[in-house]
Design a protein around this motif. Structure first.
Motif, PDB file in Angstrom:
ATOM      1  N   LEU A 117       1.239  -1.576  -0.517  1.00 55.02           N
ATOM      2  CA  LEU A 117      -0.149   0.448   0.354  1.00 55.02           C
ATOM      3  C   LEU A 117       0.488   1.258   0.543  1.00 55.02           C
ATOM      4  O   LEU A 117       0.601   1.885  -0.820  1.00 55.02           O
ATOM      5  CB  LEU A 117      -1.406  -0.538   0.835  1.00 55.02           C
ATOM      6  CG  LEU A 117      -2.573  -1.110   1.236  1.00 55.02           C
ATOM      7  CD1 LEU A 117      -2.781  -1.311   2.968  1.00 55.02           C
ATOM      8  CD2 LEU A 117      -3.187  -0.971   0.541  1.00 55.02           C
ATOM      9  N   VAL A 118       1.769   1.690   0.614  1.00 55.60           N
ATOM     10  CA  VAL A 118       2.909   2.437   1.460  1.00 55.60           C
ATOM     11  C   VAL A 118       3.440   2.400  -0.533  1.00 55.60           C
ATOM     12  O   VAL A 118       3.564   3.961  -0.652  1.00 55.60           O
ATOM     13  CB  VAL A 118       3.935   2.671   1.836  1.00 55.60           C
ATOM     14  CG1 VAL A 118       4.442   3.694   2.175  1.00 55.60           C
ATOM     15  CG2 VAL A 118       2.990   2.489   3.417  1.00 55.60           C
ATOM     16  N   ASN A 119       3.460   1.986  -1.311  1.00 54.97           N
ATOM     17  CA  ASN A 119       4.778   1.575  -2.414  1.00 54.97           C
ATOM     18  C   ASN A 119       3.764   2.120  -3.349  1.00 54.97           C
ATOM     19  O   ASN A 119       3.901   2.108  -4.647  1.00 54.97           O
ATOM     20  CB  ASN A 119       5.373   0.336  -2.311  1.00 54.97           C
ATOM     21  CG  ASN A 119       6.375   0.331  -2.264  1.00 54.97           C
ATOM     22  OD1 ASN A 119       7.139   1.460  -0.814  1.00 54.97           O
ATOM     23  ND2 ASN A 119       7.137  -0.848  -1.595  1.00 54.97           N
ATOM     24  N   ALA A 120       2.462   2.054  -3.192  1.00 61.72           N
ATOM     25  CA  ALA A 120       1.294   2.398  -4.660  1.00 61.72           C
ATOM     26  C   ALA A 120       1.738   1.057  -5.656  1.00 61.72           C
ATOM     27  O   ALA A 120       1.023   1.503  -6.655  1.00 61.72           O
ATOM     28  CB  ALA A 120       1.456   3.819  -4.686  1.00 61.72           C
ATOM     29  N   SER A 121       1.817  -0.334  -5.199  1.00 63.50           N
ATOM     30  CA  SER A 121       1.625  -0.862  -5.787  1.00 63.50           C
ATOM     31  C   SER A 121       0.896  -1.019  -6.413  1.00 63.50           C
ATOM     32  O   SER A 121      -0.433  -1.200  -6.484  1.00 63.50           O
ATOM     33  CB  SER A 121       2.065  -2.773  -5.135  1.00 63.50           C
ATOM     34  OG  SER A 121       3.327  -2.156  -4.077  1.00 63.50           O
ATOM     35  N   ALA A 122       1.056  -2.375  -7.837  1.00 69.57           N
ATOM     36  CA  ALA A 122      -0.563  -2.395  -8.617  1.00 69.57           C
ATOM     37  C   ALA A 122      -1.240  -3.434  -8.089  1.00 69.57           C
ATOM     38  O   ALA A 122      -2.732  -3.340  -8.374  1.00 69.57           O
ATOM     39  CB  ALA A 122       0.188  -2.491  -9.786  1.00 69.57           C
TER      40      ALA A 122
END
Length: 618
Positions: A298-303
């Protein structure tokens, strides 16, 4: 009696071993990005369509089985009975304001109804989502949010939640088109990752009609930096649990489940969301759902993001799973044992015909560090904790008499038909208010302990029954209880308590104070693992009585609603609290002075709720 026996058997089993629940591994997909931008405030003071038809239904904290609105009716009732507690209120009122650093008025009904150019419904109750950190305070309610600095300056807001999450307006008052129906906001600032998390329940429509499609989802917004006024990434988690969109099939009556009452917690590795699962188009409660979501992703804005879902309604889970509230961390303190552990708490008095219990339930999800690599390794366990008796409070309580122009207009011959378009109705003076049931409220993990509260029935000095707050400070490892008691006044009700605690273990319980001598007011009390709860302090006294539309036929029906939950957040040695209260008062004459019903911009036609944000230094 049968329910009590089953729970007693479960407690005996858990005394020797813990039971893991079946789980489902899901994948969360990124939906969109968003930036909170203030929307214009305005619109007609009253329209022919003020309530969202999808939300005029049975509510989650009522024992009332009435059909409360047009189809579809979501029956979210569960409480079996109300108890007759004999526990007297013993707390005292503080003569000063200990540790109160300051405060300011937060969002109110005027902000909510007239945000986004008035393309909003009238919503009651507001509920409370509050989080704080990095020099910001963020508040969200049904159905708007705002962001402040710590001095109380509003930096952004009001922002209607439909706009924030990237949807069309709740109701386009020019075209009549409906947007998704959004409810139950909560937020959390994670000090470890310096990110903000905001979650709501979103119910989809059939096209732009008022009809619900059945699909519903938790929308999770994650800030891309430590600044909540900047960009956010939004994820959508389907929760209809009927086999569609990758969800498991829980067999809810009518074909769709509802992920009601979502709340947020976290450990070092995962964000936890919990819901109460009801049938959306029928009757029935199907057990709380627990979702563990990869925090790193979530923090890394993963796909794509790993999610593990635990079904608390599964027959292999003998504990009653209702409002299983996950703990939030104070200052990044997390449990590292058992491969990373998140704790949650729940209560069970609502399942008894007596409405009483002396048990709360300690849940844990272990091996959370495996969420990214081996999500199936996560395990759910639950065990009972014996506590002081608590009880489902009586449904309605009294408030101090005062000017209530909506009520007065209904009572005055010709006023309601002329100005509101409804028949005259005469109500008691003042109208009573509803309080919470005994579900668990906000849970915190700090200084190696779990801290939680719930509302309980108490006996007031005049012999009537009211509401107080039962608090718990628990050792999650041994299930021992450090502190457990009831905070209650002899002459007023305390309701919707929410506890937050600093890293050193100094806490505050926030709540609303209301009674025959008190307008709805924002209050708080200290909380300590040894001394328990302190005196009741009024952070902001109510200016007048609650004067809202719920409980009035034609305008929401059912119970006269006040809230579903409060909020508090620790930021260093400061506790921020958000409590619902009444910040304004006006006469019927002022109410009918143009612009109609707004009393100088302090309220709307159909309600006058407000919120108070307070800072308490510890």
């Amino acid at each position: 009696m049968k329910i009590r026996l089953l729970i007693a058997v479960a407690a005996m089993a858990f005394a020797t071993c813990a039971l893991s629940a079946p789980q489902t591994t899901l994948t969360l997909h990124k939906a969109r990005t968003t930036v909170p931008v203030t929307t214009p405030v305005g619109g007609a003071p009253l329209t022919s369509l003020e309530q969202d038809p999808a939300m005029t239904a049975g509510d989650a904290d009522s024992g009332d089985q009435e059909d409360l609105g047009p189809p579809p009716v979501v029956n979210r009732t569960i409480a079996r009975g109300h108890a007759g507690s004999q526990r007297m209120g013993q707390a005292k009122r503080a003569k000063s304001h200990p540790n109160l650093l300051g405060g300011f008025d937060g969002l109110n009904f005027y902000d909510q109804r007239y945000a986004n150019g008035g393309n909003q419904f009238s919503v009651e109750p507001p509920d409370q989502g509050l989080c704080a950190g990095n020099g910001f305070v963020m508040e969200s309610v049904n159905d708007v949010l705002a962001i402040y600095d710590t001095a109380g300056n509003r930096l952004v807001g009001p922002v209607d939640l439909n706009t924030f999450y990237g949807y069309t307006a709740a109701i386009n008052r020019t075209t009549g088109a409906y947007g998704p129906s959004i409810t139950d906001p909560s937020c959390y600032y994670d000090a470890a990752t310096k990110r903000w998390f905001q979650v709501v329940l979103t119910l989809d429509r059939v096209g732009t009609s008022s009809t619900l499609a059945g699909t519903n989802h938790l929308d999770i917004a994650v800030s891309q930096t430590a600044d909540p006024t900047g960009a956010w990434t939004v994820y959508s988690l389907p929760v209809q649990n009927n086999g569609s969109d990758g969800t498991p099939d829980h067999g809810c009556a009518g074909g769709f489940c509802l992920g009601d009452y979502p709340h947020i917690g976290a450990d070092a590795n995962a964000i936890f969301l919990t819901t109460n699962e009801f049938a959306l188009f029928g009757s029935g409660f199907y057990g709380a759902q627990i979702y563990a979501i990869s925090k790193r992703a979530l923090v890394n804005a993963s796909a794509t993001v790993n999610v593990v879902q635990f079904n608390g309604g599964d027959p292999n889970v003998p504990a009653p799973a209702f409002t299983v509230w996950p703990a939030i961390s104070s200052g990044g303190q997390f449990v590292t044992t058992n491969g990373g552990t998140e704790y949650l708490l729940s209560s069970d008095a609502v399942f008894y015909d007596s409405g009483t219990s002396n048990t709360i339930w300690l849940w844990s999800v272990t091996h959370t560090q495996s969420i990214d690599t081996t999500p199936a390794a996560l395990a759910l366990n639950v065990a009972p904790v014996t506590v002081q008796d608590y009880a489902v409070p009586s449904s309605l309580v009294q408030q101090k008499p005062g000017s209530a122009p909506l009520r007065d207009c209904f009572a005055l011959t010709g006023c309601a038909p002329t100005y509101l378009g409804y028949p005259n109705i005469v109500y008691p003076t003042p109208r009573p208010m509803a309080v919470n049931d005994s579900r668990m409220q906000q849970v915190s993990y700090a200084n190696g302990k779990l801290w939680g509260t719930l509302d309980t029935d108490v006996l007031l000095a005049d012999g009537s029954h009211g509401s107080g707050i039962n608090y718990f400070v628990i050792n999650p490892g041994s299930r021992g209880v450090f502190a457990n008691g009831t905070l209650a006044l002899p002459d007023a009700n305390l309701t919707y308590g929410a506890a937050a605690v600093t890293q050193s273990g100094r806490g505050v319980i926030a709540f609303t104070v209301v009674g025959p001598n008190d307008y709805p007011s924002a209050g708080y009390a200290s909380l300590d693992a040894k001394a328990g709860a302190g005196d009741v302090t009024i952070a902001a006294a109510g200016a007048g009585p609650w004067d809202g539309f719920t409980g009035i036929p034609y305008l929401g029906g059912g119970r006269p609603r006040w809230g579903d939950y409060g909020a508090a957040a620790a930021d260093g040695n400061t506790i921020w609290t958000a409590s619902e209260y009444i910040a304004q008062t006006c006469t019927l004459s002022e109410y009918l002075t143009p612009p109609l019903f707004q009393c100088g911009g302090t309220r709307g036609a159909l309600s006058n709720w407000a919120t108070r944000i307070s800072a308490i230094g510890l």
